[in-house]
Structure formats: C-alpha cells, structure tokens
Design a protein around this motif. Sequence first.
Motif, PDB file in Angstrom:
ATOM      1  N   GLN A   1       1.126   8.965  -5.830  1.00  0.00           N
ATOM      2  CA  GLN A   1       1.394  10.375  -5.520  1.00  0.00           C
ATOM      3  C   GLN A   1       2.301  10.996  -6.596  1.00  0.00           C
ATOM      4  OE1 GLN A   1       3.090  10.888  -1.670  1.00  0.00           O
ATOM      5  NE2 GLN A   1       2.411  13.014  -1.479  1.00  0.00           N
TER       6      GLN A   1
ATOM      7  N   LEU B   1       0.838  -1.204   0.000  1.00  0.00           N
ATOM      8  CA  LEU B   1       0.000   0.000   0.000  1.00  0.00           C
ATOM      9  C   LEU B   1       0.872   1.254   0.000  1.00  0.00           C
ATOM     10  CD1 LEU B   1      -2.992   0.895   0.178  1.00  0.00           C
ATOM     11  CD2 LEU B   1      -2.656   1.102   2.659  1.00  0.00           C
TER      12      LEU B   1
ATOM     13  N   ARG C   1       2.420   1.654  -3.362  1.00  0.00           N
ATOM     14  CA  ARG C   1       1.421   2.059  -4.327  1.00  0.00           C
ATOM     15  C   ARG C   1       1.080   3.542  -4.152  1.00  0.00           C
ATOM     16  NH1 ARG C   1      -1.326  -2.781  -4.480  1.00  0.00           N
ATOM     17  NH2 ARG C   1      -2.512  -2.169  -2.640  1.00  0.00           N
ATOM     18  N   GLU C   2       0.970   3.902  -2.891  1.00  0.00           N
ATOM     19  CA  GLU C   2       0.641   5.304  -2.590  1.00  0.00           C
ATOM     20  C   GLU C   2       1.726   6.247  -3.124  1.00  0.00           C
ATOM     21  OE1 GLU C   2       0.089   5.844   1.541  1.00  0.00           O
ATOM     22  OE2 GLU C   2      -2.032   5.230   1.490  1.00  0.00           O
ATOM     23  N   GLN C   3       2.974   5.866  -2.885  1.00  0.00           N
ATOM     24  CA  GLN C   3       4.078   6.718  -3.325  1.00  0.00           C
ATOM     25  C   GLN C   3       4.046   6.869  -4.848  1.00  0.00           C
ATOM     26  OE1 GLN C   3       5.331   8.237  -0.775  1.00  0.00           O
ATOM     27  NE2 GLN C   3       4.297   6.690   0.498  1.00  0.00           N
TER      28      GLN C   3
END
Lengths: 137, 552
Positions: free
Chosen positions: B69, B61, B64-66
Amino acid sequence: MTEKTDVQIALVHAGPSVLVVDDEQDFVETLVKRMERRGFKVTGVGSGQEALLLLGKEHFDVVILDVMMPGMDGIETLREIKLAWPKIQVILLSGHGGEEMGIRGMAYGAYAYLLKPVALKTIVETAYIAFEEAGVR
Amino acid sequence: MSGLGLKGLGAKIAITALSFSLVPLIALGVTMYSMFAATYNSKVQTNLATLAENKRQGIDLFLREQIAQLRTLAYSHSVKDLSSPELLESILATMQLSSKTFIDLGLINEEGVHVSYSGPYNLSHANYKNEKWFNEVMLRKVYVSDVFEGFRGFPHMVIAVQKQEKGKVWILRATIDSDIFDSLVRWLQLGDLGDAYLVNRAGDLQTRPRFGNKSRDIYAPLLGTPFSGAKVMQYEADQKEIFVGGIWLEQKEWLLVIEEDKRGELQPLFKTRMATWGVMGGGFVVIILGTLIMTRMIVAQQENAGRQQAQMNEELIQSSKMAALGKLAAGVAHEVNNPLAVIREKAGWMRDLLEEEDVKASPNFQEFVDAVDKIEQHVERAGTVVHRMLGFARRMEPVCNDLYINDVLKQTTTFLENEIRFRNIELIWALNPDLPTIQSDAAQIQQVILNLFNNAIDAIGRNGHITVKTGYEAETDMVSISLRDDGPGMDKEVQRRIFDPFYTTKNVGKGTGLGLSISYSIINKLGGSIRFESEAGKGTEFIILLPVKHHD
C-alpha cells in the motif's frame, strides 16, 4: 418235638443203629463210646468212602455225617447215601457253620443240620427222633 | 482333606485367576492409554504448528499489504504532490477511511529531513539522518522497524519505502498503530489461557501479550538463527505447563510465539485417563468379586466332594472290615469248632465215666464233676462267640414281613423292663404315630435294637434317661429310629472304632465287641444305615434309617 431225657433214651431196648462219619478221629471215638452207653448201636468211620463201603455191608438207621471232610465231603456222601438207601436218616454236623451249606444239605434230603460244638443230648435226641419218624413213614 | 489344604487351594486359584485376568487388563489399559496419549499429544502439537503457520501467513500478509500500500502510494503520486502537507493529509484521511492502521504519513528527503508530515504529532522537521532505520531503508529500499518508542514516547512501528524520482531518493514513511497490530497477532487465540505474540531476534517483545510479564524462558530456546516451518516445544515451570509454538515471519525477523495451555488442550486426554482408570477400577472390582465368588464356589464344591469321598471311604473301609471278618469267622469256625467239639465230647465222656460206682466213692469226686462242668460251660461260651462271628458269614435272606416299627420297639423293650426298672432308668417314648409300616426282618431289627438298648443301659449305669424316637423321612422314603441316652458319651478315639469287630469298652468277659459290628452289617443287609452322634459327657444318640420297602 417231644422232650426225651438221656435216661428215657437209654432205656429203649434195641435202639437205632447209628453210623458216625467224621475225619476227626477223637470226636468219632468219643461219640461212639458215649452213644453206646445210651443204648445205641454205634459204629464210627473216618471218611465218606468208608461209610459207603460199610453201608453196603451193614444196615444202619441213622447216619451222623460231618460236612467238611477231606476227599469226599459230607454233601457228596449224603447224595450217595440218599441215592442208594433213601430210608436212612442223615444228620449233618458242621463246624464250618455256613447256613448255605445247611440249606443245601436239607435240600438233598438230610434230616437235620447241627452246628459243632453241640451237646451230646442234642445229637442223641435228634438221632432218636429221626429214627422214630423214619419208622412212622 | 483338611480345611487348611482347601484354604490353600482357594488362595492358589484366586491368585492364579487374578494374575491371569488383572495383568492383561492392566497391560491393555496402560498400552491403550499410552498410545492414545502419544497420538493425542502429537495431534495437539501438529494442530499448534498448523495454527502457528496460519497466523504467520496472516501477519506476513498484513505486513506485505501495508508495504504494498505504501509503495503504491509512493509511486502513484509525484514527489511534488507528496511534499504538500495538505495533499498528504487528504491521502492519509482517505486511507484511514477503510482502516486506522496507519497513524501518520511522512515524506523524507535523502538528507533525512521530513519534507512533509501528516499525523497527530509534530514531527515536521525531525531529522532522521543518523537513525538506523534511515540507513537501512536507503540501503534496502523497504524497511519494517521493530516496535519502539522513538521521539513520540509510546510504542509504535514504522514502515518505510524508498522512491526514486529524477535521480533523487525519497523515503515515504508510515507509522503503524501498535494496538491494531497487537490485536491482529492475538486474534483467534485457541484456549482460554492461550496467547500469541511476536518477539525480535534479541528476544524483545514486539506485541503486547494477552497476559503481561512474559518470561523470556518460554521462547528463549526458539531464538537464534531463524528456522523454516513451525517448531513446537513444551514448557514447564512452577504451576505452568504449556505448549510453545514458534515460527519466524518472512517479512521481518520476528518470531511468532503461540502459547497453549497444556491442561486445556489435553482436557480430552485427561478425560480419557479418568475413563481408563474408571474402566480399569471397575474391571478390578468385577474381576476380584468374580474370582472370589468363583473360588468360593470351587472350594465349597471341593469340600463337599472331599466330605463325600471321606464318607464313602469310611463306608468302604467298614464293609471291607466286615468282609474280612466274615472270611475270618468262617475259617476260625472250622478250625476252632472241631477241637471244641472234641473237647466237649471228651468232657462228656468223663462225666459219663464219673457216674460209675467206684469213682463216686473217690474223695475228689465232686471236684472232678465241677471241673467237667466248667469245661463244658466254657466250650459252650467259646462256641457262642464263634457262632456270633458266623453271623457275618451267613448269607441268609432276610425274612420280609410288614412291620410297624413302633410295635417292634415296644415289644423289644419288654425284654429289658426289669433291668431298666432295677437301674432306675426312665424310658421316654417319642414315637411318631403316623409311621408307615415297613417291609423288613423283625427278628434282625429286634436283635439290633436290643443291642443298642443294652449298650445304652450299660453306658448309663444307674439313674438316667433313654429317649426312643421314631420318624419318617418322606424325601428318602425312610423310617428313622433314634435311641438317645444321657450316659457319659464317647471320646473321639472310641467313636472311631465302635463299629470295629471285637472292639469293646466293656470289661473282659462282659462283651464280645461284636454287637455293634453285627448290628451294622444287619442294618446294611436290610438296605438301611446306622450312624451315631456322641460327645464326651453329653450322652450318645444312635440313629437307624430303614427303607420302607426293601428290594435286595
């Protein structure tokens, strides 16, 4: 009981007449001879039946009766004698030695109960005293 | 029954009882423990797998977030905006407000040249054209690097996304703080000794483990082709026993390795094992103690029963001997007394004849008289023996009178006073003055006591003591008479036979061997008992117990 010596008894004139009943022939024979020597009038027979037959014919004062005999035993003979001649004194003589037998005999009216082997003196004394007591009664 | 046989019995009972109770106990303990251990082990491993799964999700997660972003950033700004170092600077600053995950930010053109850069390092004109990651991102549009030192000389990782604008390809690249990533991976460790870290396919560490010097051996079996889901293994090396959980990330070919200390995890199991041992040990002790106590009780009872049985048997044997003798006596009396009577009469007749004159003159007259005397004397003797034997056969009722035993004893000894004085024997009286009067046959008791006294005097011979003691036993309501001599005592063989009819230790002609057996049957008939204690060299004690009231 009065002490009686052999001699005293022998001196008695016309002593009691005694019948000896025992299946042991030697014993009867000798006892008869010895008691006769002591002034008794003695007869011996070998069984109860013979004794009863003889008692029917002759008078006896005292009967010396063996308890253990083949055929009719002493106790039976005693009962018959006491039924027919209640005055005759019976002295039981036993080699078996059961006290019980003695007590039964006395209950049927025997005068005394003696154990074999017994001294002649005792037999003679007992027979004499029995005779005397019978006379008193 | 011998003591040895009972010991054997005790051992047999103990062994049987122990094996029937200990074997199930052990089986139960071992089964329960092994089942619990298996269950617990699998539970620990399942937990570890779940934990690995959760952590992987977290890390995925995060990555994926990085990426998201970075991609948002790439597409929400024009290349022109991003090319301005000032603007890039302000974007990075804004991003770092909420988290310091991104260390720097750079825009790279398709030539591999840094167009603009914002960050602590001077990388403005670095050329990445020949870097592996650059080719990768050109090909796949998104790239996450391994941890490497690169131009900067310290471990970091790189995320890069591709952006296409007006037919040209641009790359937005960010560096992620390795420390933050490390802590993310390590976050929420299980036990004190637990650890979590990432390795790439080659087995190189991607995050710093909690404890340095990680051995490759721990996770080596998990490397190779990535697999789906979590795998849990056990790793054992000197001093170290751990559970190793491995799971591959989705965002990057990294293996998440989670270590858990086996000892820490299995603490409850060890406690259970201790408890199992404790309960089993306690059970052992209780069962063994119980078995021993029970065995001892059974053996004692058996011994008691055996002793009673032996005593009863002895009494039974004794009374059957008496009964046999009674029958024998009656038979013998008849068979022997008649011939004895004849012999006696014949001898008497001989004596009568010897009184005649002519025989008296015979030179052997006196010899004949003596011989006849002897014959009569010995017939008398034989008759006495037979009459004594008849004592058994007689079923005469005891004459019961009130008797004071102390008086009976005193009276009886008057018969023996001369003998005792002549032999220099001291008579010691220890009579209980509080004796109750009893109902019994004085003559028969006297016969028994006289017999015992005679035996004691014969045993002592000369110079000794006879102690006469009386007592009362309230619990059985019996009066006891004890006669102890300090004669030579009896050995076991003699002791075994003294109540047997015709058994005598006296010289031939001195005793008939009937005294004690007659005494025995007399006391029996009176409802009492007679026993003795004797030891060779230490004298003998006879003890008579008589009931106070005799109901026959």
